[in-house]
Design a protein around this motif. Structure first.
Motif, PDB file in Angstrom:
ATOM      1  N   PHE A  50       0.863  -1.175   0.000  1.00  0.00           N
ATOM      2  CA  PHE A  50       0.000   0.000   0.000  1.00  0.00           C
ATOM      3  C   PHE A  50       0.901   1.227   0.000  1.00  0.00           C
ATOM      4  N   ASP A  51       0.650   2.165  -0.874  1.00  0.00           N
ATOM      5  CA  ASP A  51       1.370   3.442  -0.877  1.00  0.00           C
ATOM      6  C   ASP A  51       2.885   3.286  -0.816  1.00  0.00           C
ATOM      7  N   GLY A  52       3.412   2.330  -1.550  1.00  0.00           N
ATOM      8  CA  GLY A  52       4.856   2.173  -1.621  1.00  0.00           C
ATOM      9  C   GLY A  52       5.475   1.415  -0.459  1.00  0.00           C
ATOM     10  N   GLU A  53       4.673   0.922   0.468  1.00  0.00           N
ATOM     11  CA  GLU A  53       5.192   0.161   1.608  1.00  0.00           C
ATOM     12  C   GLU A  53       4.924  -1.321   1.386  1.00  0.00           C
ATOM     13  N   ASP A  54       5.992  -2.080   1.135  1.00  0.00           N
ATOM     14  CA  ASP A  54       5.871  -3.502   0.818  1.00  0.00           C
ATOM     15  C   ASP A  54       5.803  -4.343   2.090  1.00  0.00           C
ATOM     16  N   VAL A  55       4.962  -5.391   2.044  1.00  0.00           N
ATOM     17  CA  VAL A  55       4.866  -6.341   3.149  1.00  0.00           C
ATOM     18  C   VAL A  55       4.959  -7.752   2.574  1.00  0.00           C
ATOM     19  N   VAL A  61       0.647 -10.936   9.560  1.00  0.00           N
ATOM     20  CA  VAL A  61       0.002 -11.597  10.694  1.00  0.00           C
ATOM     21  C   VAL A  61      -1.498 -11.692  10.474  1.00  0.00           C
ATOM     22  N   ARG A  62      -2.119 -10.600  10.088  1.00  0.00           N
ATOM     23  CA  ARG A  62      -3.566 -10.598   9.825  1.00  0.00           C
ATOM     24  C   ARG A  62      -3.926  -9.464   8.880  1.00  0.00           C
ATOM     25  N   VAL A  63      -5.046  -9.662   8.229  1.00  0.00           N
ATOM     26  CA  VAL A  63      -5.616  -8.679   7.304  1.00  0.00           C
ATOM     27  C   VAL A  63      -6.955  -8.247   7.871  1.00  0.00           C
ATOM     28  N   ILE A  64      -7.187  -6.942   7.932  1.00  0.00           N
ATOM     29  CA  ILE A  64      -8.428  -6.411   8.494  1.00  0.00           C
ATOM     30  C   ILE A  64      -9.241  -5.759   7.389  1.00  0.00           C
ATOM     31  N   ALA A 130      10.869  -5.390  12.632  1.00  0.00           N
ATOM     32  CA  ALA A 130      12.108  -5.697  13.340  1.00  0.00           C
ATOM     33  C   ALA A 130      11.817  -6.118  14.769  1.00  0.00           C
ATOM     34  N   LEU A 131      12.577  -7.083  15.242  1.00  0.00           N
ATOM     35  CA  LEU A 131      12.452  -7.613  16.610  1.00  0.00           C
ATOM     36  C   LEU A 131      11.095  -8.251  16.855  1.00  0.00           C
ATOM     37  N   GLY A 132      10.377  -8.595  15.791  1.00  0.00           N
ATOM     38  CA  GLY A 132       9.096  -9.274  15.943  1.00  0.00           C
ATOM     39  C   GLY A 132       7.946  -8.390  16.362  1.00  0.00           C
ATOM     40  N   ARG A 133       8.161  -7.081  16.382  1.00  0.00           N
ATOM     41  CA  ARG A 133       7.088  -6.179  16.790  1.00  0.00           C
ATOM     42  C   ARG A 133       6.069  -6.022  15.668  1.00  0.00           C
ATOM     43  N   GLU A 134       4.791  -5.948  16.063  1.00  0.00           N
ATOM     44  CA  GLU A 134       3.740  -5.799  15.071  1.00  0.00           C
ATOM     45  C   GLU A 134       3.671  -4.365  14.554  1.00  0.00           C
ATOM     46  N   LYS A 135       3.564  -4.241  13.263  1.00  0.00           N
ATOM     47  CA  LYS A 135       3.402  -2.951  12.612  1.00  0.00           C
ATOM     48  C   LYS A 135       2.204  -3.043  11.676  1.00  0.00           C
ATOM     49  N   ILE A 207     -13.404 -11.379  14.521  1.00  0.00           N
ATOM     50  CA  ILE A 207     -12.986 -10.167  15.206  1.00  0.00           C
ATOM     51  C   ILE A 207     -11.500 -10.288  15.521  1.00  0.00           C
ATOM     52  N   PRO A 208     -10.701  -9.298  15.173  1.00  0.00           N
ATOM     53  CA  PRO A 208      -9.262  -9.393  15.440  1.00  0.00           C
ATOM     54  C   PRO A 208      -8.985  -9.640  16.908  1.00  0.00           C
ATOM     55  N   PRO A 209      -8.034 -10.525  17.246  1.00  0.00           N
ATOM     56  CA  PRO A 209      -7.704 -10.783  18.645  1.00  0.00           C
ATOM     57  C   PRO A 209      -7.105  -9.556  19.297  1.00  0.00           C
ATOM     58  N   GLN A 210      -7.458  -9.318  20.537  1.00  0.00           N
ATOM     59  CA  GLN A 210      -6.930  -8.185  21.295  1.00  0.00           C
ATOM     60  C   GLN A 210      -5.789  -8.653  22.175  1.00  0.00           C
ATOM     61  N   PRO A 211      -4.684  -7.902  22.244  1.00  0.00           N
ATOM     62  CA  PRO A 211      -3.566  -8.308  23.101  1.00  0.00           C
ATOM     63  C   PRO A 211      -3.960  -8.262  24.567  1.00  0.00           C
ATOM     64  N   SER A 212      -3.447  -9.210  25.375  1.00  0.00           N
ATOM     65  CA  SER A 212      -3.742  -9.238  26.800  1.00  0.00           C
ATOM     66  C   SER A 212      -2.440  -9.334  27.570  1.00  0.00           C
ATOM     67  N   ALA A 213      -2.487  -8.931  28.804  1.00  0.00           N
ATOM     68  CA  ALA A 213      -1.294  -8.981  29.649  1.00  0.00           C
ATOM     69  C   ALA A 213      -0.917 -10.431  29.904  1.00  0.00           C
TER      70      ALA A 213
END
Length: 256
Positions: A50-55, A61-64, A130-135, A207-213
């Motif tokens: 999208f808009d020049g940003e490749d994935v 991880v998921r598509v919304i 990077a470092l497995g963080r979700e973007k 419904i997308p999963p919500q992060p929990s502690a």
């Protein structure tokens, strides 16, 4: 149009579309070249963009999926015009490009934004950076309008994502799309992808999963019965939250 799922790279952008459908004056060639990946939608067997940003699909991880009216608004259209102007330096042909770009967006938007439902679009793709963080990469106004106008593009993105084991959330099943002619809003269920809805004729949306502690128990909600069509028509509510950049707080009312 791209195949479903994609077996070769297919891409289009605002600039590419304008080149195809209009006779470009020579003075418009340079400013239009500066928008080559603006409003881009790309889908292929290895990645999307999208808009020049490749994935890459192996990082996704998921598509919304959301309805067009949740992604594009009058304010978003106005911001898009300003964004295009700021992207282009003050050089000959700039006004031609901006005028024709906004005319094209208006042509796509007019028959869809006046309805309760404008059509499903892939609004966000969540991936691991990077470092497995979700973007998250989000579609722009042109990409959203394009997917609503050409459903094959949206279908290719969703089918290719599923082929790579990527979950797709928020898609309205055919029954919900047909019901949209009688009331606005989706019918949602908290059921997992492998569960069936409470009634066979009630569509189920993921419904997308919500992060929990860490350490918190997971609570499974039972499927909810579908609300009456009249209630949905009067409320027009949507479970998925709108994009925050389109949210405007209400003005406070004076007391008394």
């Amino acid at each position: 149009m791209p195949s479903v799922p994609a077996d070769a790279l297919w891409e289009i952008s605002l600039a590419a579309y304008l080149r195809r459908r209009t006779d470009l004056p020579s003075l418009a060639l340079k400013p239009l070249g500066l928008l080559d990946r603006y409003g881009e939608v790309a889908v292929g067997p290895d990645h999307m963009a999208f808009d020049g940003e490749d994935v890459p699909w192996d990082k996704a991880v998921r598509v919304i999926v959301r309805d067009l009216v949740e992604v594009v608004s009058d304010k978003a259209m106005a911001r898009e015009a300003e964004k295009i102007r700021h992207l282009l330096p003050p050089l000959p042909g700039r006004k031609w490009v901006v005028d024709h770009a906004m005319a094209l967006l208006g042509e796509f938007a007019a028959p869809r934004l006046t309805k309760a439902r404008g059509g499903d679009v892939v609004s966000e793709v969540v991936y691991r950076g990077a470092l497995g963080r979700e973007k998250t990469v989000q579609c722009g106004v042109f990409a959203a309008l394009l997917m609503a106008t050409w459903p094959e593009v949206r279908n290719s993105l969703m089918a290719t994502a599923r082929l790579h084991g990527v979950e797709v959330y928020g898609e309205a099943v055919p029954e919900a799309r047909e019901a949209a002619g009688h009331f606005s809003g989706h019918i949602y269920s908290a059921a997992s992808p492998n569960q069936t809805s409470a009634a066979d004729d009630e569509p189920t949306l993921l419904i997308p999963p919500q992060p929990s502690a860490a350490g918190e128990p997971t609570v499974m909600l039972p499927p909810q019965s579908a609300p009456h069509a009249d209630d949905l028509a009067s409320s027009g509510s949507a479970v998925l939250p709108p994009r925050q950049d389109l949210w405007t707080p209400a003005e406070p009312r004076p007391e008394g």
